[in-house]
Write a protein that holds these residues in place. Structure first.
Motif, PDB file in Angstrom:
ATOM      1  N   ALA A 672      18.399 -33.282  44.260  1.00  0.00           N
ATOM      2  CA  ALA A 672      17.448 -32.316  43.719  1.00  0.00           C
ATOM      3  C   ALA A 672      18.080 -30.953  43.477  1.00  0.00           C
ATOM      4  N   MET A 673      19.185 -30.653  44.137  1.00  0.00           N
ATOM      5  CA  MET A 673      19.781 -29.319  43.985  1.00  0.00           C
ATOM      6  C   MET A 673      20.971 -29.319  43.026  1.00  0.00           C
ATOM      7  N   LEU A 674      21.254 -30.421  42.378  1.00  0.00           N
ATOM      8  CA  LEU A 674      22.412 -30.467  41.485  1.00  0.00           C
ATOM      9  C   LEU A 674      22.248 -29.544  40.287  1.00  0.00           C
ATOM     10  N   GLY A 675      21.034 -29.512  39.726  1.00  0.00           N
ATOM     11  CA  GLY A 675      20.823 -28.629  38.581  1.00  0.00           C
ATOM     12  C   GLY A 675      21.067 -27.180  38.925  1.00  0.00           C
ATOM     13  N   ARG A 676      20.596 -26.757  40.094  1.00  0.00           N
ATOM     14  CA  ARG A 676      20.797 -25.376  40.548  1.00  0.00           C
ATOM     15  C   ARG A 676      22.274 -25.086  40.763  1.00  0.00           C
ATOM     16  N   LEU A 677      22.981 -26.033  41.383  1.00  0.00           N
ATOM     17  CA  LEU A 677      24.409 -25.835  41.622  1.00  0.00           C
ATOM     18  C   LEU A 677      25.167 -25.675  40.313  1.00  0.00           C
ATOM     19  N   ASN A 678      24.818 -26.469  39.321  1.00  0.00           N
ATOM     20  CA  ASN A 678      25.482 -26.350  38.020  1.00  0.00           C
ATOM     21  C   ASN A 678      25.232 -24.978  37.396  1.00  0.00           C
ATOM     22  N   GLU A 679      24.001 -24.487  37.549  1.00  0.00           N
ATOM     23  CA  GLU A 679      23.674 -23.176  36.998  1.00  0.00           C
ATOM     24  C   GLU A 679      24.446 -22.075  37.722  1.00  0.00           C
ATOM     25  N   ILE A 680      24.571 -22.197  39.063  1.00  0.00           N
ATOM     26  CA  ILE A 680      25.324 -21.208  39.832  1.00  0.00           C
ATOM     27  C   ILE A 680      26.786 -21.207  39.410  1.00  0.00           C
ATOM     28  N   LEU A 681      27.363 -22.398  39.236  1.00  0.00           N
ATOM     29  CA  LEU A 681      28.767 -22.497  38.838  1.00  0.00           C
ATOM     30  C   LEU A 681      28.985 -21.891  37.454  1.00  0.00           C
ATOM     31  N   SER A 682      28.062 -22.159  36.561  1.00  0.00           N
ATOM     32  CA  SER A 682      28.190 -21.603  35.206  1.00  0.00           C
ATOM     33  C   SER A 682      28.132 -20.085  35.229  1.00  0.00           C
ATOM     34  N   ALA A 683      27.245 -19.543  36.082  1.00  0.00           N
ATOM     35  CA  ALA A 683      27.079 -18.094  36.135  1.00  0.00           C
ATOM     36  C   ALA A 683      28.253 -17.389  36.797  1.00  0.00           C
ATOM     37  N   THR A 684      28.958 -18.048  37.673  1.00  0.00           N
ATOM     38  CA  THR A 684      30.055 -17.404  38.413  1.00  0.00           C
ATOM     39  C   THR A 684      31.402 -17.561  37.726  1.00  0.00           C
ATOM     40  N   LEU A 685      31.547 -18.525  36.811  1.00  0.00           N
ATOM     41  CA  LEU A 685      32.813 -18.706  36.106  1.00  0.00           C
ATOM     42  C   LEU A 685      32.907 -17.727  34.936  1.00  0.00           C
ATOM     43  N   PRO A 686      34.111 -17.311  34.571  1.00  0.00           N
ATOM     44  CA  PRO A 686      34.279 -16.394  33.429  1.00  0.00           C
ATOM     45  C   PRO A 686      33.746 -17.025  32.153  1.00  0.00           C
ATOM     46  N   ALA A 687      33.185 -16.199  31.293  1.00  0.00           N
ATOM     47  CA  ALA A 687      32.656 -16.696  30.026  1.00  0.00           C
ATOM     48  C   ALA A 687      33.787 -17.107  29.103  1.00  0.00           C
ATOM     49  N   ASP A 688      33.524 -18.065  28.219  1.00  0.00           N
ATOM     50  CA  ASP A 688      34.504 -18.534  27.245  1.00  0.00           C
ATOM     51  C   ASP A 688      34.489 -17.562  26.061  1.00  0.00           C
ATOM     52  N   ASP A 689      35.568 -16.766  25.882  1.00  0.00           N
ATOM     53  CA  ASP A 689      35.630 -15.760  24.821  1.00  0.00           C
ATOM     54  C   ASP A 689      36.159 -16.320  23.506  1.00  0.00           C
ATOM     55  N   ALA A 690      36.497 -17.598  23.548  1.00  0.00           N
ATOM     56  CA  ALA A 690      37.092 -18.178  22.343  1.00  0.00           C
ATOM     57  C   ALA A 690      36.084 -18.217  21.194  1.00  0.00           C
TER      58      ALA A 690
END
Length: 690
Positions: A672-690
């Motif tokens: 049940a918490m996988l979706g939240r974890l994915n969102e947290i990981l996306s928010a903490t990783l640097p954005a793709d500037d390409a």
């Protein structure tokens, strides 16, 4: 005279003989067919059974025994008694008893006859009439009575099996007609006598002839088998019954010339005379061919308050593995009386938690009903079981002290049964507690300790025994609940099995100390001996705890905003050293798993109700560590002017709560918490500037 003429006329009118006033009919036979030769007449008397009715005989032959196969057990037991009497008589007189053995001969051509013969004391004519003509009259009982006070009588009496005098009549369960040919040898008149009956309420007694092949001393029973019972008297059928019931009879039992009882009654030996080789052969036999090697055996003898001879084994492996998932093994301890099997699976003698035991208990004090198949006095059976149980537990306690490594290895495989006993047998709870073994924070991995050893290692000021339930050592040591106890130098027991939590709840305390889970102990973290990991984390950290007002505000935000008011409370914790949070007031893991099993076994409505219980957090409290870097960062992020950062703070707060549930073992489905974890990981990783 007139009276003589009347008597003669009555005899002629009867057609076969004179009917006497006592119910006997006397027939006269010509000896023309008598291969014994000689003149004169051979006399046979037909008599009614003198004390009981035909109805009683019907009960004995048709209703008394649950299994017809036991007829052979009864006949072999009677033969063994006769041989014991002959042996005793020879010892008293100083004579030679000769070959003392039981011979059984099958008729494999058509199965019409079965012969059981012994070389025992035999019977005179009067004894045949008295012992076989009166149901429930026991020659063995009379022999026992006669042994009272006689020199050497105690040993002989102890080997007498029969007590009730009805076992012989079991032969009528499988026979249309039974003939008993017996000779008492020098003890009698030197003649052999033949008793025969069809079980119809009468029997015939006559002198045996040469064609009867009478023994010079002893008894031969010839059964003319019923057509529908021939399968019981085949060689294979007879051998099976002998192996089951009469393997330990004290005299050789020969089936068609081959000995069937090669294994001795080892439980009657002394420990010094018992070899490992013989012991293992015996274990293989009584356990049905088990191939493990029991690490311990218990040879136990007692003469008071009951006469007990027993040999019991502690298997190396769990016998319930062979029973499959959810299977339960039956008791492996058989009950014997004077070497004759009474009950192969005596489930009610030992408590259920000792069902792993294998062996034999021989008790001559247990009163049986006359079929020997139902224990008659449950009070005595319970007394026997109580004596054996106390002795088994004492043996394990002594063994654990003398051979701790060997005992711990055995406990690792079969300790579950002892834990079950703690939960089910209040009477033995204290004794069983001394046999339990667990890993702990003070032992190396795989090394077990006892409550007593734990108690000896208590630190000053420690008044409780602490434990934690976890799937394995790694998860136990990573648990935030361990931190406060570890910081104080308190030892914590590691419990890996789900039953262990129930064990602790049933024990409540040991050695005067209360047992308590570190999850429920509410210990404050101290300044004592932290673990190396905790010390390293504290040294690397330069953070300062949130002040009281900020921490209080953060707890309110966690409770109302991030977690939506679903918890009872969010508060600052004084129990944590290196973890960000923990929960309290939650359902113990063992109870949660029990509820999950109930959910699977319930109908839709009940399953829905149980599922709702699992998502009810109204009794939970989330405790936060104000010194932890993650908690400080959440506090900063929640105040940010950036909506994305505030959103991330809320996601991390929810994740902190779920992580705490994982640590407590109260999260049923982590997916049940996988979706939240994915969102947290996306928010903490640097954005793709390409």
């Amino acid at each position: 005279s007139s009276s003589s003429s009347s008597s003669f006329a009555a005899m002629m009118m009867d057609g076969v003989g004179v009917i006497h006033g006592d119910g006997r009919r006397r027939r006269w036979y010509s000896n023309s067919g008598d291969t014994g030769g000689g003149g004169g007449a051979r006399t046979a008397e037909t008599m009614a059974f003198q004390a009981e009715t035909k109805r009683l005989l019907d009960i004995v032959t048709n209703s008394l025994y649950a299994d017809k196969e036991v007829f052979l057990r009864e006949l072999v037991s009677n033969a063994s008694d006769a041989l014991e009497k002959a042996r005793h008589a020879a010892l008293q007189s100083g004579g030679d008893p000769g070959a003392l053995e039981i011979k059984i001969t099958t008729d494999d051509e058509d199965g019409a006859r079965l012969v059981v013969e012994d070389s025992g004391v035999g019977m005179t004519r009067e004894e045949l009439v008295g012992n076989l003509g009166t149901i429930a009259r026991s020659g063995s009982k009379a022999f026992l009575d006669g042994m009272q006070g006689e020199s050497g009588g105690a040993d002989a009496a102890a080997n007498i099996i029969g007590k009730f005098g009805v076992g012989f009549y079991a032969s009528f369960m499988v026979s249309d007609r039974v003939e008993v040919i017996s000779c008492a040898g020098e003890r009698g008149d030197g003649k052999a006598w033949k008793w025969s009956s069809s079980g119809d309420g009468t029997f015939t007694i006559e002198e045996a002839t040469a064609s009867d092949d009478a023994p010079t001393r002893g008894t031969k029973i010839i059964m003319h088998v019923k057509a529908d019972e021939k399968h019981l008297v085949s060689k294979w059928g007879v051998e099976t019954v002998l192996k089951k019931y009469s393997s330990f009879v004290g005299f050789p039992v020969l089936l068609n010339g081959n000995k069937t009882n090669d294994i001795g009654a080892l439980w009657r030996m002394d420990e010094k005379d018992l070899t490992d080789e013989n012991s293992m052969a015996f274990y293989r036999f009584i356990s049905g061919g088990s191939m493990d090697t029991p690490p311990f055996r218990l040879l136990f003898k007692a003469d008071a308050p009951l006469t007990i001879r027993s040999l019991m084994y502690f298997p190396e492996h769990n016998p319930e593995r062979a029973a499959g998932f959810g299977g339960t093994a039956h008791s492996g301890v058989s009950l014997y009386s004077r070497r004759v099997l009474i009950s192969e699976k005596t489930d009610h003698m030992l408590p259920p938690f000792l069902r792993f035991m294998r062996g034999v208990v021989d008790c001559e004090d247990i009163p049986l009903n006359i079929s020997r198949e139902t224990l008659q006095d449950s009070m005595l059976v319970r007394k026997l079981g109580h004596i054996l149980t106390k002795r088994i537990l004492k043996f394990l306690k002594d063994t654990a002290k003398k051979e701790p490594k060997k005992y711990n290895d055995w406990f690792a495989n079969l300790g579950f049964f002892l834990k079950e006993g703690v939960c089910s047998e209040y009477e033995h709870k204290v004794d069983l507690s001394e046999l339990l073994r667990y890993e702990s924070s003070a032992t190396a991995q795989g090394e077990l300790t006892s409550f007593r050893d734990y108690h000896d290692r208590l630190v000053d000021g420690q008044d409780k025994i602490y434990y934690i339930v976890a799937p394995n050592r790694q998860q136990a040591e990573a648990s935030p609940y361990l931190e406060a106890a570890r910081s104080r130098g308190y030892e914590v027991l590691y419990l890996y099995a789900h039953i262990d939590e129930f064990v602790m709840q049933h024990l409540v305390g040991v050695a005067g100390k209360t047992l308590i889970s570190v999850e429920a102990a509410n210990l404050e973290a101290g300044d004592g001996a932290d673990s190396k990991e905790d010390n390293a984390k504290k040294e690397d950290s330069t953070t300062v705890a949130l002040d009281e007002a900020t921490a209080s505000e953060l707890c309110k935000w966690f409770s109302d905003d991030a977690l939506g008011g679903k918890l009872k409370e969010v508060k600052v914790s004084n129990r944590l050293v290196s973890s960000p949070a923990l929960i309290s007031g939650h359902e113990p893991e063992a109870m949660r798993r029990y509820r999950m099993v109930q959910t699977m076994a319930s109908d839709a409505a009940a399953s829905k109700k149980l599922a709702e219980m699992s998502s009810d957090f109204s009794m939970m409290t989330l405790e936060l560590n104000p010194k932890h870097e993650m908690i400080r960062r959440v506090n900063a992020a929640r105040k940010s002017s950036d909506d994305d950062v505030r959103r991330l703070a809320t996601l991390v707060a929810e994740q902190i709560f779920d992580n705490a549930r994982v640590a407590a073992g109260s999260l049923d489905d982590p997916r049940a918490m996988l979706g939240r974890l994915n969102e947290i990981l996306s928010a903490t990783l640097p954005a793709d500037d390409a």
